[in-house]
Design an enzyme around this catalytic site. Structure first.
Site, PDB file in Angstrom:
ATOM      1  N   GLU A  40       1.616   0.172  -4.463  1.00 37.66           N
ATOM      2  CA  GLU A  40       0.227   0.443  -4.113  1.00 37.66           C
ATOM      3  C   GLU A  40       0.510   2.105  -3.668  1.00 37.66           C
ATOM      4  O   GLU A  40       1.743   2.322  -3.211  1.00 37.66           O
ATOM      5  CB  GLU A  40      -0.413   0.147  -3.008  1.00 37.66           C
ATOM      6  CG  GLU A  40       0.431  -0.155  -1.640  1.00 37.66           C
ATOM      7  CD  GLU A  40       0.245   0.561  -0.520  1.00 37.66           C
ATOM      8  OE1 GLU A  40      -0.932   1.074  -0.643  1.00 37.66           O
ATOM      9  OE2 GLU A  40       0.942   0.847   0.373  1.00 37.66           O
ATOM     10  N   ASN A  81       7.348   7.901  -1.854  1.00 35.28           N
ATOM     11  CA  ASN A  81       6.972   8.290  -0.457  1.00 35.28           C
ATOM     12  C   ASN A  81       8.159   9.230   0.116  1.00 35.28           C
ATOM     13  O   ASN A  81       8.038  10.115   0.839  1.00 35.28           O
ATOM     14  CB  ASN A  81       7.130   7.146   0.196  1.00 35.28           C
ATOM     15  CG  ASN A  81       5.652   6.256   0.212  1.00 35.28           C
ATOM     16  OD1 ASN A  81       4.675   6.951  -0.163  1.00 35.28           O
ATOM     17  ND2 ASN A  81       5.512   5.045   0.719  1.00 35.28           N
ATOM     18  N   PHE A 129       0.520  18.113   0.974  1.00 35.27           N
ATOM     19  CA  PHE A 129       1.698  17.720   1.851  1.00 35.27           C
ATOM     20  C   PHE A 129       2.598  18.933   2.326  1.00 35.27           C
ATOM     21  O   PHE A 129       3.816  18.916   2.382  1.00 35.27           O
ATOM     22  CB  PHE A 129       2.457  16.639   1.145  1.00 35.27           C
ATOM     23  CG  PHE A 129       2.097  15.281   1.473  1.00 35.27           C
ATOM     24  CD1 PHE A 129       0.684  14.979   0.808  1.00 35.27           C
ATOM     25  CD2 PHE A 129       2.501  14.476   2.289  1.00 35.27           C
ATOM     26  CE1 PHE A 129      -0.017  13.760   1.152  1.00 35.27           C
ATOM     27  CE2 PHE A 129       1.721  13.167   2.599  1.00 35.27           C
ATOM     28  CZ  PHE A 129       0.448  12.722   1.848  1.00 35.27           C
ATOM     29  N   GLY A 159       4.263  10.090  10.845  1.00 37.39           N
ATOM     30  CA  GLY A 159       4.311   8.597  11.401  1.00 37.39           C
ATOM     31  C   GLY A 159       3.582   7.421  10.322  1.00 37.39           C
ATOM     32  O   GLY A 159       3.652   8.044   9.404  1.00 37.39           O
ATOM     33  N   CYS A 196       4.015   3.568   7.071  1.00 36.74           N
ATOM     34  CA  CYS A 196       4.827   3.458   5.495  1.00 36.74           C
ATOM     35  C   CYS A 196       6.055   4.415   5.656  1.00 36.74           C
ATOM     36  O   CYS A 196       7.132   4.012   5.385  1.00 36.74           O
ATOM     37  CB  CYS A 196       3.891   3.911   4.597  1.00 36.74           C
ATOM     38  SG  CYS A 196       2.556   2.801   4.423  1.00 36.74           S
ATOM     39  N   LYS A 203      -2.627   9.373  12.330  1.00 38.09           N
ATOM     40  CA  LYS A 203      -3.515  10.599  11.513  1.00 38.09           C
ATOM     41  C   LYS A 203      -4.943  10.180  11.717  1.00 38.09           C
ATOM     42  O   LYS A 203      -5.248   9.080  12.172  1.00 38.09           O
ATOM     43  CB  LYS A 203      -3.052  10.533  10.076  1.00 38.09           C
ATOM     44  CG  LYS A 203      -3.321   9.376   9.196  1.00 38.09           C
ATOM     45  CD  LYS A 203      -3.324   9.503   7.916  1.00 38.09           C
ATOM     46  CE  LYS A 203      -3.605   8.397   7.090  1.00 38.09           C
ATOM     47  NZ  LYS A 203      -3.738   8.338   5.600  1.00 38.09           N
TER      48      LYS A 203
HETATM   49  C1  UGA Z   1       1.390   7.243   2.696  1.00 35.03           C
HETATM   50  C2  UGA Z   1       1.168   7.728   1.142  1.00 35.03           C
HETATM   51  O1  UGA Z   1       0.427   8.816   1.310  1.00 35.03           O
HETATM   52  C3  UGA Z   1       0.646   6.662   0.156  1.00 35.03           C
HETATM   53  O2  UGA Z   1       0.560   7.274  -0.959  1.00 35.03           O
HETATM   54  C4  UGA Z   1       1.538   5.369   0.246  1.00 35.03           C
HETATM   55  O3  UGA Z   1       0.885   4.466  -0.369  1.00 35.03           O
HETATM   56  C5  UGA Z   1       1.472   4.922   1.754  1.00 35.03           C
HETATM   57  O4  UGA Z   1       2.099   5.904   2.604  1.00 35.03           O
HETATM   58  C6  UGA Z   1       2.208   3.599   1.829  1.00 35.03           C
HETATM   59  O5  UGA Z   1       3.462   3.511   1.287  1.00 35.03           O
HETATM   60  O6  UGA Z   1       1.529   2.639   1.892  1.00 35.03           O
HETATM   61  P1  UGA Z   1      -0.413   6.956   4.765  1.00 35.03           P
HETATM   62  O7  UGA Z   1       0.881   6.618   5.652  1.00 35.03           O
HETATM   63  O8  UGA Z   1      -1.655   6.073   4.875  1.00 35.03           O
HETATM   64  O9  UGA Z   1       0.037   6.917   3.316  1.00 35.03           O
HETATM   65  O10 UGA Z   1      -0.713   8.244   5.201  1.00 35.03           O
HETATM   66  P2  UGA Z   1      -0.452   9.765   4.616  1.00 35.03           P
HETATM   67  O11 UGA Z   1      -1.665  10.330   4.660  1.00 35.03           O
HETATM   68  O12 UGA Z   1       0.702  10.159   3.450  1.00 35.03           O
HETATM   69  O13 UGA Z   1       0.311  10.557   5.940  1.00 35.03           O
HETATM   70  C7  UGA Z   1       1.482  10.023   6.451  1.00 35.03           C
HETATM   71  C8  UGA Z   1       2.068  10.993   7.591  1.00 35.03           C
HETATM   72  O14 UGA Z   1       2.322  12.361   6.978  1.00 35.03           O
HETATM   73  C9  UGA Z   1       0.957  11.286   8.715  1.00 35.03           C
HETATM   74  O15 UGA Z   1       1.599  11.241  10.165  1.00 35.03           O
HETATM   75  C10 UGA Z   1       0.570  12.725   8.575  1.00 35.03           C
HETATM   76  O16 UGA Z   1      -0.144  13.092   9.609  1.00 35.03           O
HETATM   77  C11 UGA Z   1       1.776  13.550   7.979  1.00 35.03           C
HETATM   78  N1  UGA Z   1       1.447  14.581   7.315  1.00 35.03           N
HETATM   79  C12 UGA Z   1       0.852  14.338   5.859  1.00 35.03           C
HETATM   80  C13 UGA Z   1       1.869  15.823   7.737  1.00 35.03           C
HETATM   81  O17 UGA Z   1       2.584  15.933   8.612  1.00 35.03           O
HETATM   82  N2  UGA Z   1       1.603  16.985   6.739  1.00 35.03           N
HETATM   83  C14 UGA Z   1       1.098  16.777   5.512  1.00 35.03           C
HETATM   84  O18 UGA Z   1       1.072  17.753   5.005  1.00 35.03           O
HETATM   85  C15 UGA Z   1       0.859  15.430   5.097  1.00 35.03           C
END
Ligand code: UGA
Length: 433
Positions: free
Chosen positions: A151, A208, A249, A257, A260, A320
């Protein structure tokens, strides 16, 4: 392509299992979601949704005739064409993924006679599929197929990500099993990557890892920006417009955090190490992220000196926006550090309530959290924070300092509202109010 309705059993009623189940039901399939937690199943049967994921409650409500919930393995498996595994794979002390819930599902499968396909949705180390295949064969279930179908849904946008994915990855040992899983996705327009099972497993971990690498990269650029007088928001815009780099990203902040990234980075690091490879880059990505969560403390020190007796308001607790998930949230590290420094910590979050945060006081609004405080730290970029009357907030604070951990707010507007402002990687905009 018209949908030929299939029967799908989904093991695990967490984020991934519920989203998978509800979306397949919406595509026209009959879905039974099975979980070991009787309370959770009861809640779902009553029509309530135990997690916060935008749109999931209405999607489940819209598909009640095709979607049911049970604790009973036999009931779930009855007539199933597909058995989706969507159980948790948390890290163990060694950093390896804990696959015990996966093995329980495999071992609980009855002697299925029909040509069912077991599909792995949970994130697992490369090689898991081969081990599952072996275990199925040992049990005389050679006719049961096995497919890796990772996923890529992110919390908060999971339904859109499932229904409109960038790609669908299908790793199989036998083509016909992959064909069946591909047909199950009829109705979803997306490129399909067909591959072997090990590559399917690696695609998930590598995707990831690539996203985490970008975040730690931009966070390090941010830290250099701070030291040299550049603004990382402009820098990210400037590099993101290069088509070879892209804009996603590249938001600098207080680190990643969630359920995942932290877990999957450890699992990949450990997978590499177990195979005799030292994954140097990934180690650096993890370390940069750990340090990034703590940099806010240094910023507070530089403005306030000792934090003993200082009141600090944390705005946002979830890892988030648009989720109530606190797993590996940077707010946990921040709150822990602040309490250890002797600060009084107040926190506000629109969704997370009563989190057990080392005695941190939970406030009912951003304004209530900030009143009388020496500093406000914007931890999670909740949209609500854009609508706060910051001028009024500054007037109620003992010391109007705002650390914007997500570079969400306009520093010039905050300055005009009376704040001393500091973002992440925005040396050019650090200024006294
Ligand atoms: C992430 C991946 O984006 C999904 O594709 C994947 O399926 C999922 O993990 C998983 O392995 O199940 P998620 O953890 O829900 O999804 O959230 P994200 O939106 O990716 O954010 C992850 C973290 O990165 C958050 O703490 C967010 O604040 C941080 N982030 C994201 C940043 O600090 N900077 C960015 O530019 C983007």
């Amino acid at each position: 392509m018209s949908v030929s309705p299939q029967t799908v059993a989904v093991f695990g009623a967490g984020y991934v299992g519920l989203v998978t189940g509800a979306c397949f039901a919406d595509l026209g399939h009959r879905v039974v979601v099975r979980d070991v937690l009787a309370d959770r199943v009861e809640v779902l049967r009553r029509g309530e949704v135990p997690i916060f994921e935008p749109g999931l409650d209405s999607l489940i409500a819209r598909n009640t005739d095709r979607l049911s919930f049970t604790t009973d393995v036999g009931e779930a498996i009855e007539g199933a064409d597909f058995v989706y595994i969507a159980v948790g794979t948390p890290p163990t002390y060694s950093g390896d993924a804990d696959l015990s819930a996966v093995w329980t599902v495999i071992d609980e499968l009855p002697q299925i006679e029909r040509s069912t396909v077991v599909v792995m949705k949970s994130t697992v180390p490369v090689g898991t599929g081969s081990r599952v295949r072996h275990r199925l064969d040992e049990r005389g279930l050679q006719h049961v197929g096995y497919v890796s179908n990772p996923e890529f849904t992110a919390e908060g946008t999971a339904l859109r990500d499932f229904m409109h994915p960038d790609r669908i990855v299908i790793g199989s040992f036998r083509d016909e099993d992959g064909d069946a899983v591909e047909a199950l996705h009829a109705g979803i327009e997306a490129p399909v990557v067909r591959c072997d099972v090990a590559s399917g497993e690696m695609i998930k971990l590598a995707a990831n890892a690539a996203l985490m690498t970008r975040i730690s990269f931009i966070n390090e650029i941010a830290n250099v920006c701070e030291a040299t007088g550049a603004d990382v928001v402009r820098v990210a815009e400037g590099i993101g417009l290069d088509r070879r780099i892209g804009p996603a990203f590249l938001r600098a902040g207080i680190g990643f955090g969630g359920s995942c990234f932290p877990k999957d980075s450890l699992a990949l690091k450990q997978l590499a190490a177990n195979s005799g490879y030292h994954f140097q880059l990934l180690n650096a990505v993890i370390e940069v992220n750990e340090l990034q969560k703590r940099r806010v403390i240094g910023k507070l020190h530089s403005h306030l000196g000792s934090l003993r007796g200082a009141t600090v308001a944390l705005l946002g607790l979830a890892f988030k926006p648009n989720t109530d998930d606190m797993r590996e949230a940077p707010s946990l590290v921040l709150a822990g550090r602040l309490v250890a420094e002797g600060a009084d910590v107040r926190a506000w979050d629109p969704v997370v309530e009563g989190a057990d945060l080392f005695g941190v006081e939970i406030a009912s609004s951003p304004e209530a959290a900030a009143a009388g405080a020496d500093a406000v730290v914007l931890v999670t970029e909740w949209p609500e924070l854009a609508d706060v009357d910051w001028k009024a907030v500054a007037a109620t604070m003992r010391n109007a300092l705002l650390i914007d951990g997500r570079n969400m707010l306009d520093p010039a507007a905050l300055r005009a509202a009376g704040f001393t402002v500091e973002g992440i990687g925005r040396a050019a905009s650090v200024s006294e109010g």
